[in-house]
Motif scaffolding. Structure first.
Motif, PDB file in Angstrom:
ATOM      1  N   THR A  33       0.819  -1.210   0.000  1.00 45.21           N
ATOM      2  CA  THR A  33       0.000   0.000   0.000  1.00 45.21           C
ATOM      3  C   THR A  33       0.855   1.262   0.000  1.00 45.21           C
ATOM      4  N   GLU A  34       1.864   1.303   0.885  1.00 43.79           N
ATOM      5  CA  GLU A  34       2.710   2.488   0.959  1.00 43.79           C
ATOM      6  C   GLU A  34       3.543   2.633  -0.306  1.00 43.79           C
ATOM      7  N   ALA A  35       4.001   1.512  -0.870  1.00 37.38           N
ATOM      8  CA  ALA A  35       4.778   1.573  -2.107  1.00 37.38           C
ATOM      9  C   ALA A  35       3.949   2.171  -3.237  1.00 37.38           C
ATOM     10  N   GLU A  36       2.692   1.778  -3.328  1.00 33.46           N
ATOM     11  CA  GLU A  36       1.834   2.297  -4.389  1.00 33.46           C
ATOM     12  C   GLU A  36       1.554   3.783  -4.182  1.00 33.46           C
ATOM     13  N   GLU A  37       1.324   4.190  -2.932  1.00 38.99           N
ATOM     14  CA  GLU A  37       1.083   5.608  -2.654  1.00 38.99           C
ATOM     15  C   GLU A  37       2.295   6.456  -3.024  1.00 38.99           C
TER      16      GLU A  37
END
Length: 312
Positions: free
Chosen positions: A109-113
């Motif tokens: 999730t954080e990587a995509e954000e």
């Protein structure tokens, strides 16, 4: 406390018998620093050394206190955008960046954000789901830069980052560099666009044949090179150029005076810019009509040609 720095202390690197860099001692403060030199001068070797892709044969390197031999710690604070395509043929812009972030240990999730944020900063959201292999040269340049900044590093190492960008995107990218520098980050770039280096850089490092020729602000470096005379073009009125030339030639700091074909202009070479300015003031006060004085070498191109003997 002193500000964080990238430090090279007597660093040498050889590729077999071929010299990469030789006994480099250099302290790079935060801000925009440009590494300037022809192909084979050692710019990329310095970048690979500070990012831990290669290690020195001699000497010590510290990147904000971290040794490049500590790759996990170094990767967290460093972003490196090379000038070579590194995305797999199957990768979209979005997957190229998220895959890199997952290697840093970020969850999905954080990587995509972070990937979307980086793509947005570089103006690539519309192309995020297209394969990088189908991007234009300028877009591939920007997606490499987006990957380098996605984890918000303190040190950005950018190999020819302005190459292939159209003028508008180039200006926007330079604005990003300035914003990052204003945040206290290191932005260390190499470039052959010497006029832009002169404008955007806080510091310039001139490299030739694996050695540091000079470093500092363009004007400061130019002032420190006493053995290379400064050049000025002096324009005179009312046919007074010959008289002004004679007076200037009697000044001990003036090494050469050439009268222009139109008999109204002079090319003057001086080893002391301050004394030259004073001499012109005296000559003008004596009644000689000086129309204009223009520095002929107030740019990084002339400086670099002086320092490395004309090689570019």
């Amino acid at each position: 406390m002193s500000e964080p720095a990238v430090v090279f202390d007597e660093v040498s690197k050889f590729y077999g018998e071929v010299l990469g860099v030789n006994r480099v001692t250099l302290t790079i403060p935060p801000g925009i620093t440009s590494l300037v030199g022809p192909n084979g001068s050692g710019k990329t070797t310095l970048m690979n050394l500070m990012t831990g892709l290669i290690f020195p044969d001699n000497g010590r390197i510290a990147v904000r206190g971290i040794s490049p031999r500590n790759p996990e710690a170094l990767m967290r604070i460093t972003g490196y955008a090379t000038q070579y395509d590194s995305a797999p043929r199957w990768a979209t812009g979005f997957t190229f960046i998220t895959t890199g972030l997952r290697l840093f240990g970020y969850g999905r999730t954080e990587a995509e954000e972070r990937a979307w944020t980086a793509l947005e900063r570089l103006g690539l959201t519309d192309a995020a789901t297209r394969k990088v292999a189908a991007y234009s040269k300028g877009m591939r340049q920007r997606v490499r830069l987006a990957q380098a900044i996605a984890h918000d590093p303190d040190v950005l190492v950018l190999d020819e980052p302005l190459n292939g960008l159209d003028p508008l995107v180039r200006a926007e990218t330079i604005d990003l560099f300035r914003a990052w520098a204003a945040e206290g980050k290191h932005v260390i770039l190499s470039s052959h666009v010497l006029q832009e280096v002169d404008v955007i850089s806080d510091q310039v490092v001139l490299i030739a044949n694996g050695t540091i020729v000079a470093e500092g602000r363009i004007r400061k470096v130019r002032d420190e090179i006493d053995e290379h005379p400064s050049q000025y073009i002096v324009r005179c009125r009312d046919g007074q150029a010959s008289g002004v030339a004679a007076l200037l030639f009697n000044e001990p700091h003036v090494t050469e005076v050439k009268l222009h074909d139109d008999r109204a202009g002079l090319l003057v070479m001086t080893r002391d810019r301050e004394l030259f300015a004073r001499a012109l003031g005296r000559i003008a006060l004596d009644g000689h009509r000086i129309e204009s004085v223009v520095a002929a070498d107030e740019n990084v191109d002339a400086l670099y040609e002086y320092l490395i003997g004309g090689e570019s």
